[in-house]
Design a protein around this motif. Sequence first.
Motif, short mmCIF file in Angstrom:
data_model
loop_
_atom_site.label_atom_id
_atom_site.label_comp_id
_atom_site.label_asym_id
_atom_site.label_seq_id
_atom_site.Cartn_x
_atom_site.Cartn_y
_atom_site.Cartn_z
N GLU A 195 -31.43 -8.34 -64.89
CA GLU A 195 -32.42 -7.45 -63.61
C GLU A 195 -32.85 -8.68 -62.73
N ARG A 196 -33.33 -9.75 -63.23
CA ARG A 196 -33.74 -10.67 -62.21
C ARG A 196 -32.39 -11.25 -61.55
N HIS A 197 -31.21 -11.71 -62.39
CA HIS A 197 -30.24 -12.17 -61.65
C HIS A 197 -29.66 -11.19 -60.67
N ASP A 198 -29.70 -10.21 -60.75
CA ASP A 198 -29.16 -9.00 -59.86
C ASP A 198 -30.25 -9.01 -58.58
N ARG A 199 -31.43 -9.18 -58.85
CA ARG A 199 -32.15 -9.02 -57.67
C ARG A 199 -32.39 -10.18 -56.83
N LEU A 200 -32.00 -11.38 -57.51
CA LEU A 200 -31.95 -12.67 -56.88
C LEU A 200 -30.72 -12.79 -55.94
N ARG A 201 -29.73 -12.48 -56.57
CA ARG A 201 -28.46 -12.27 -55.73
C ARG A 201 -28.33 -11.27 -54.59
N ALA A 202 -29.10 -10.13 -54.59
CA ALA A 202 -29.13 -8.97 -53.83
C ALA A 202 -30.10 -9.88 -52.46
N GLU A 203 -30.97 -10.48 -53.09
CA GLU A 203 -31.92 -11.19 -51.88
C GLU A 203 -31.50 -12.51 -51.23
N THR A 204 -30.38 -12.98 -51.53
CA THR A 204 -29.82 -14.39 -51.01
C THR A 204 -29.02 -14.12 -49.93
N LEU A 205 -29.05 -15.09 -48.84
CA LEU A 205 -28.25 -14.93 -47.65
C LEU A 205 -26.75 -15.30 -48.11
N SER A 206 -25.90 -14.85 -47.29
CA SER A 206 -24.54 -15.06 -47.65
C SER A 206 -24.31 -16.37 -46.89
N PRO A 207 -23.32 -17.24 -47.40
CA PRO A 207 -22.91 -18.54 -46.60
C PRO A 207 -22.92 -18.47 -45.19
N TRP A 208 -22.49 -17.34 -44.68
CA TRP A 208 -21.92 -17.18 -43.14
C TRP A 208 -23.45 -17.10 -42.36
N GLU A 209 -24.38 -16.60 -43.08
CA GLU A 209 -25.73 -16.30 -42.60
C GLU A 209 -26.80 -17.68 -42.71
N ALA A 210 -26.46 -18.30 -43.69
CA ALA A 210 -27.40 -19.42 -44.07
C ALA A 210 -27.18 -20.88 -42.78
N ARG A 211 -28.48 -21.77 -43.04
CA ARG A 211 -28.31 -22.60 -42.09
C ARG A 211 -27.17 -23.76 -42.68
N LEU A 212 -26.81 -24.62 -41.87
CA LEU A 212 -25.76 -25.54 -42.22
C LEU A 212 -26.47 -26.67 -43.21
N PRO A 213 -27.56 -27.34 -43.33
CA PRO A 213 -28.03 -28.08 -44.36
C PRO A 213 -27.96 -27.27 -45.70
N GLY A 214 -28.49 -26.33 -45.74
CA GLY A 214 -28.60 -25.43 -46.93
C GLY A 214 -27.25 -25.22 -47.40
N ILE A 215 -26.22 -24.74 -46.57
CA ILE A 215 -25.11 -24.70 -47.07
C ILE A 215 -24.32 -25.72 -47.67
N ALA A 216 -24.50 -27.16 -47.07
CA ALA A 216 -23.75 -28.37 -47.57
C ALA A 216 -24.34 -28.66 -49.17
N VAL A 217 -25.78 -28.59 -49.23
CA VAL A 217 -26.45 -28.91 -50.41
C VAL A 217 -25.80 -27.74 -51.55
N TRP A 218 -25.85 -26.20 -51.12
CA TRP A 218 -25.33 -25.40 -51.89
C TRP A 218 -23.76 -25.88 -52.33
N LEU A 219 -23.06 -26.22 -51.67
CA LEU A 219 -21.75 -26.48 -51.87
C LEU A 219 -21.29 -27.50 -52.87
N VAL A 220 -22.52 -28.46 -52.77
CA VAL A 220 -22.40 -29.47 -53.65
C VAL A 220 -22.88 -29.14 -54.94
N TRP A 221 -23.80 -28.14 -55.21
CA TRP A 221 -24.28 -27.45 -56.31
C TRP A 221 -23.20 -26.67 -56.87
N ARG A 222 -22.35 -25.90 -56.19
CA ARG A 222 -21.43 -25.04 -56.70
C ARG A 222 -20.38 -25.73 -57.30
N ALA A 223 -19.91 -26.89 -56.57
CA ALA A 223 -18.95 -27.85 -57.10
C ALA A 223 -19.28 -28.60 -58.13
N PHE A 224 -20.61 -28.62 -58.46
CA PHE A 224 -21.07 -29.51 -60.02
C PHE A 224 -20.94 -28.31 -60.76
#
Length: 523
Positions: free
Chosen positions: A32-61
Amino acid sequence: MTDTVDAAETSIPGADAWQRVGLTRREALRRERHDRLRAETLSPWEARLPGIAVWLVWRAFYKGLQPLWLLASLAAAGWFGVQMLAQTGGLAAHVAPQPGEAERLGALIREAVPAGEDARTLWQGRLEDALRGDERRRADIDRFRSWAALGPMLIGPDRLALEAMAGPAGPRALDARLRAGPAWQRRQQLDTAFAEELARGAVLDLDPPALIFAPEMLARRQSARQFAWAVARTSADGFFQGDYRGQFEMRSVPALVVGNPGDTRLYGGVRHLVIQLCADPATRMAGCDSAIIPPARADRLSLVLAGIESGLIELPGRDHGLRSGAEILTAARRAGRLHPQLEAWLEAELASLVSVEDIGPALARAGVRPDVGFAAPGRMASRIADGIDARTAPSAVAVASALERVAQVRARTSSFEAIRLMAHVSGPAALEDLQRLAGLSGLSTLAVMEFLGDAAFQALAPLPPRPEVEPRVRQGLIAALVSAALVLLLTLIRLATPDRLRRASRTSLTDAWISRLLLGRKL
């Protein structure tokens, strides 16, 4: 942090729904918490560039760790595997077929052909020499048969098959035509042609069938000159298989006896026992003065061998093999064919096996007089059987093993050939090698030993071991393979886990929480 479950959260509609479909309470809360966090998270198209860069590093890892782990494990395994192959002789050393003992023996025989001499010419020369025979010009048929059986191994079955199949163009042209086709087809045709020729030799009643490859003139000469040998063989078979009635003169067999060894007659186990018992003043007993017992020179080695051959001395092992081996050793000694070193070994071992002074009392306990035993050996054999128990003597096992091996050589060749082969046996180790060699070459063993001598035993030597791999390489290879297997196991477990459980895992909840942290939260 993401694992903490508030104890006060006792009724959460989303968690209750997941619990009803089979998840545990803690799994349902995480889902339930996973689904709630996913629903609250901005899409990569809406997020800021620094956050997207760090997020891409995390997803690659997060998504690439497992594949990268697998690739690194396989690369390490390949690296250590290449080192292992380099240290053990390369790939060819592992995939190339290792020649067996028969192949190595054939190679030794073909390599022993003198340079510049044709193998077929050498073979036919040995056959003709055997037919010329001994000093009395009697054909040595035992040697002839052995060399005839050796022909295919000496010349090579491929060459013989090509010569049998060749037409007017000759074997060279036929071989070139066969080599132009598939290798398996050439091998099949050669093997078939060779087997058919041997079968034709058997149908023509050639002995051995390999004589089909020799000139027809040699087969006719063998048939014309083997009368003396056939008579001696028939007499020997009747003697050995007829409870040793009468006696057998080994000089009747062409080329069996060498030099002037003395008395070359065989009487059989019980009669040999009586003759030797009465020949030694220390063992004479009542009944030895009978005129039917021939005089002989006292010989304690012959006495003990006769005791084993007659069954009086009991040893560990099969009675038939022990008696057969003792019979061949006795015959080889009388024919001058027993190797001096083997004779010395037998004298030392048999001296500790049994005391010759015990043989006379053993006969007396069985109620057997020497003159009666010599006159009726068949009836006396059962009465004296196992009269002396030597199974626990210090040399019992060594002597029994040697006798069994001699019997095996006899079974795989013939009585006459086994007698002649004892001239090549210098001790128990050589006897073991000869037994194994007879199992490989059979009837041709006599010719093999004549042609190669002790070098024939090289075919029985174990192949040299492959070089050892360095411990660090072996351990690294094992660690890399275990690591790769672990990754594959984790992957299989993940694929086999239903989606509802995967999304309720701690790693999925962590990924959802980090994604919301880096991409931002919807307003």
